[in-house]
Every structure is written in structure tokens, then in C-alpha cells.
Motif scaffolding. Structure first.
Motif, PDB file in Angstrom:
ATOM      1  N   THR A 266     -18.036  88.047  38.998  1.00  0.00           N
ATOM      2  CA  THR A 266     -17.884  86.762  38.313  1.00  0.00           C
ATOM      3  C   THR A 266     -18.190  85.595  39.246  1.00  0.00           C
ATOM      4  N   TYR A 270     -21.347  82.676  38.788  1.00  0.00           N
ATOM      5  CA  TYR A 270     -21.103  81.258  38.510  1.00  0.00           C
ATOM      6  C   TYR A 270     -21.310  80.321  39.694  1.00  0.00           C
ATOM      7  N   GLY A 289     -16.527  78.102  35.426  1.00  0.00           N
ATOM      8  CA  GLY A 289     -16.721  78.868  34.203  1.00  0.00           C
ATOM      9  C   GLY A 289     -16.199  78.186  32.963  1.00  0.00           C
TER      10      GLY A 289
END
Length: 478
Positions: A266, A270, A289
């Protein structure tokens, strides 16, 4: 497994001392505490520096370090389920000198680890409150005040004991699972809403062979995945410690591996590699995010504050456990009996608690003098990690070189696993004297770290020599 008479006698002596301690911990408490303690929030940022090749590096770290560590911890804790954990394993596996230096380096690690909490709290609050609060990350007075308040609360909780502390740790473990659940689900929300164009969590790009990547491999092995042995310090306060520890490792180990790999994915999705914040990668990626969503502001603030609560819980775990080490060293007359005195009501080593709190606060003040925010964090981060890693060198050496009076000998597969863990830890120690961020002078930075390690261990040797002389005078006077 048969044990010699000497080992049985040592265990009986430790268990006699431990009889006055309250047995507060069970399998659930240990599993949640291990998840909380091992999942260091900075490591998804460190691994994110690798970009898409982080998956391969995580898998290497799991095979070469994580699985060997789990096997060694389960073996040693089954053989010696004693209050003091690794201190007792080293003392029995080798001798009291090695045991004391293991406890000394663990103690130093926690002093460094807890001294960072004011700096990290300021970072997380700045993310939670937004741009208007950016000033607090560079405010020495705010960081010092935050350190004083947090360490005071930690000392109070540690004095009251695990009847309260375990719920702090359990809550932190549950928060960790919730936050990582949100973190792992964030890219899928981004894909569904169109704010993220692609997401490849298991892309297996091979990393380049370089000194930086070797440094990161060592950090992702020992640095990120180490910690299962730490909770064994509280074996004397655990119900059926050998069985409970084994079950908790089986529960926590796979969850931790999944959380690290998908959490790093993740971050990579991002945040550009060069922009990753190594102090606060979790709040950084949550804000990135959720930023495109109009109603995301309050949700991000709540998530970041939960993340700060988790970090406080982690410090509470390390703080509470390490206060037991001076206590057990006092049992062995390696420290004055003052450290082993228990609170009349709570049966906790109240004097040891006070020493850890004051020492951590003093170091937090010293770390703010003369260097920038990131360099101060990195200096403490590297030195603390090396203190901890030195204890792991001893732990992995026990099945290979120690336990000479115990039969049968550790099996061959366990000794091979110990060699793998030992070499990975050596890699970490060797390369951790160098920073992974830009500093004013790499040579000066490395010298500071190495000097701190050597000087503090020489101080430990001096403390041990003085303790032995004091013990000899006591025995002669008796």
C-alpha cells in the motif's frame, strides 16, 4: 528431554522468586502483544524504499530470519520457561557474565526505544492535526514535554502491573489489526473509486545486489521481524508459559508476515519511493489514500490517532517487560537488591520502573541537541537496534555453542536454523552503523553509533565487575 541437575536447580531458584509475581497473561494476551510489539510502524516505510522488489525481500527475510527465530524461541522457551526470558537462557546456556550483558543490552535498547516516543508522538500529531500543526515536529520544547508526559504514564501503568497493562497491550494489538486492515483495504477502495489506476501487491521484481539493499534486507529481517523472544521475559507472570508461548507464536507469526507484505504494498502504491517518511509512513499513506475523498478528513485523523495509540502501546510493552530485567539480575546479586524490591500492593519492581523512566527521558533530551529531526531519529534508531541485535547474536548462539550440560543436544535442523538467524543478525549489526538517510557526514554518523555501542557496553562491564566485588564482600561479611 532430560536436563542435568544444575539446570533443574537454577530453574527451581528462579521459579521460587517468581512465585510472588501475579500470573496475569494467557495465550490471547501473548498473541495480541506479539502482534503489537513486532509490527513496527516504520518498517513498511523502510521496505517501501525498495519499490516493487519489496515482496522478494520480505520473503527472503522470512525464510532466512523469521522462521529460524520462531523455531529457536519456541525451543528455548520450552526448555527454560523462566521470568527474565533471554537473560535466563543466556545465563544457563553460557554463564552469568553473558546473561548480564544480554540483559544490559536489552535494557539499553528499551531506553533508546522509549526515548524516541516524544519525537514520534509529535510526528503523528502533526499528521492528525494537519498543516497548521507542522511546527510541533521541530519544536524541542514540545517534544520534551510529550516525552515527559508519556513516560510518566508508562511508569504509572508499569507500577500498577499487568492486570492493567495487559489491557493496554491487548487494545493496542486490536488497534494494530484494525489499522492494518484499513491500510490493506485502502488500495482496493482506490481502485473501485478510480483514484488509484493500478495496484500490484505481489509483484516479484528482483532487487539489485547492492550495499543499500543488503542493509535493507538486514533491517527487514532482524529489525522488522524480530521480537518473539521479548514477551518471554514475562514468563513468570504467564499461565503455563511454555504452552502459551508456543501457541501464541503459531497464531501471530502468519498474521505478522501478511500484514508487513500487504502494508508495504500500500505504501508503494501511494507514496513515491523518495518521498516516504521513515518516521511516520502510516499516517503519511493514510492521508494520501483518503485525501481525495471529501469526507475523509475526520476519518484520517481518527486513524492516525489510533496509530499513535498503537505506538504508545508498543512502548508500554517494551517498558513493562524490561523493568523485570534489573529485578531478576538482583535475584542473582548482579545488581543491588534495591532493584528487586516489589511494590507492597502491586508486586511490581517499582524502583526499576523509575530508573527506566528517568533514563529514557534524559536520553530523549540529549538526542535533540546538535542534529536535525531525521538525523536524531536515525541515530537513536540505529543504536537501539544494534543493542537489541547483540542479544540476538547470543540467542542464536545458544543452540550452536551453548547448553553443553543439557542432553539431548539441540537437533541438527535447529542448529542450521540458528546459523541462518545468526548470519542475518550479523548482517544487520555490521550495516546498521551506516544511515539510510542523508546526513551531514556518514563517517561522523557511523562513529557516533559505534562509539555509543562500545562505550555503553564497557559501562555494563564496569557495573558487572562492581556488582561481583560487592557480592564477594557480602559473602565474606556473612
Amino acid at each position: 528431554m532430560t536436563q542435568n541437575t544444575e539446570l533443574a536447580q537454577v530453574e527451581a531458584q528462579v521459579e521460587a522468586h517468581s512465585a510472588s509475581l501475579k500470573k496475569e497473561l494467557g495465550v490471547r494476551d501473548l498473541a495480541l502483544t506479539q502482534i503489537l510489539f513486532i509490527i513496527g510502524l516504520t518498517w513498511i516505510g523502510v521496505a517501501g524504499k525498495l519499490g516493487p522488489s519489496h515482496v522478494v525481500m520480505w520473503l527472503l527475510a522470512i525464510v532466512l530470519f523469521y522462521l529460524p527465530m520462531s523455531a529457536v524461541v519456541i525451543y528455548l522457551n520450552k526448555l527454560m520457561p523462566l521470568e527474565g526470558g533471554l537473560y535466563q537462557w543466556a545465563k544457563i546456556g553460557f554463564n552469568s557474565t553473558v546473561g548480564f550483558l544480554v540483559a544490559w543490552n536489552l535494557w539499553l535498547y528499551v531506553i533508546v526505544f522509549t526515548s524516541e516516543i516524544g519525537l514520534q508522538a509529535a510526528t503523528y500529531l502533526s499528521y492528525a492535526l494537519g498543516p497548521r500543526a507542522a511546527w510541533i515536529t521541530s519544536s524541542n520544547w514540545f517534544i520534551a514535554l510529550a516525552s515527559a508526559v508519556i513516560l510518566t504514564l508508562m511508569a504509572v501503568a508499569a507500577t500498577i502491573g499487568l492486570s492493567v497493562g495487559k489491557w493496554v497491550h491487548n487494545t493496542g494489538g486490536v488497534f494494530m489489526l484494525i489499522i492494518f486492515g484499513i491500510l490493506i483495504g485502502l488500495p482496493f477502495i482506490g481502485l473501485a473509486s478510480g483514484h488509484l489506476t493500478e495496484f500490484h501487491p505481489f509483484r516479484t521484481k528482483l532487487p539489485e545486489f547492492s550495499l543499500l539493499n543488503l542493509n535493507l534486507l538486514g533491517k527487514m529481517g532482524f529489525g522488522a521481524l524480530g521480537g518473539f523472544e521479548y514477551i518471554a521475559i514475562l514468563a513468570g507472570e504467564t499461565r503455563a508459559p511454555a504452552r502459551a508461548m508456543r501457541k501464541s507464536v503459531f497464531i501471530a507469526a502468519p498474521l505478522i508476515a501478511i500484514m508487513f507484505i500487504l502494508g508495504t504494498a500500500t505504501v508503494v502504491a501511494y507514496v513515491p519511493t523518495n518521498d516516504i517518511d521513515l518516521i511516520g509512513p502510516m499516517p503519511q499513506v493514510l492521508r494520501a489514500g483518503f485525501g481525495p475523498f471529501g469526507i475523509a478528513g475526520p476519518l484520517v485523523t481518527i486513524a492516525i490517532l489510533m496509530t499513535l495509540a498503537m505506538r504508545l502501546g508498543q512502548v508500554s510493552v517494551t517498558f513493562t517487560a524490561v523493568t523485570r530485567l534489573p529485578m531478576v539480575a538482583g535475584w542473582d546479586r548482579l545488581l543491588p537488591p534495591w532493584f528487586s524490591q516489589l511494590h507492597a500492593r502491586y508486586r511490581t519492581p517499582v524502583n526499576s520502573v523509575a530508573v527506566v523512566a528517568v533514563s529514557s527521558f534524559c536520553l530523549s533530551l540529549l538526542s535533540l541537541i546538535g542534529v536535525g529531526r531525521a538525523e536524531a531519529f536515525q541515530l537513536l534508531f540505529n543504536a537501539g537496534g544494534i543493542f537489541y541485535a547483540l542479544t540476538y547474536l547470543v540467542m542464536f548462539s545458544i543452540p550452536i555453542f551453548g547448553l553443553r550440560s543439557v542432553t539431548p543436544r539441540p537437533p541438527l535442523w535447529l542448529r542450521l536454523a540458528s546459523w541462518s538467524g545468526l548470519l542475518m543478525t550479523l548482517l544487520y549489526v555490521t550495516l546498521s552503523v551506516f544511515p539510510i538517510i542523508k546526513v551531514a557526514s556518514v563517517g561522523v554518523f557511523a562513529f557516533k553509533v559505534a562509539s555509543l555501542i562500545v562505550v555503553m557496553n564497557l559501562v555494563g562491564v564496569g557495573v558487572l565487575v562492581a556488582a561481583r566485588r560487592r557480592s564477594q564482600r557480602f559473602e565474606q561479611g556473612a
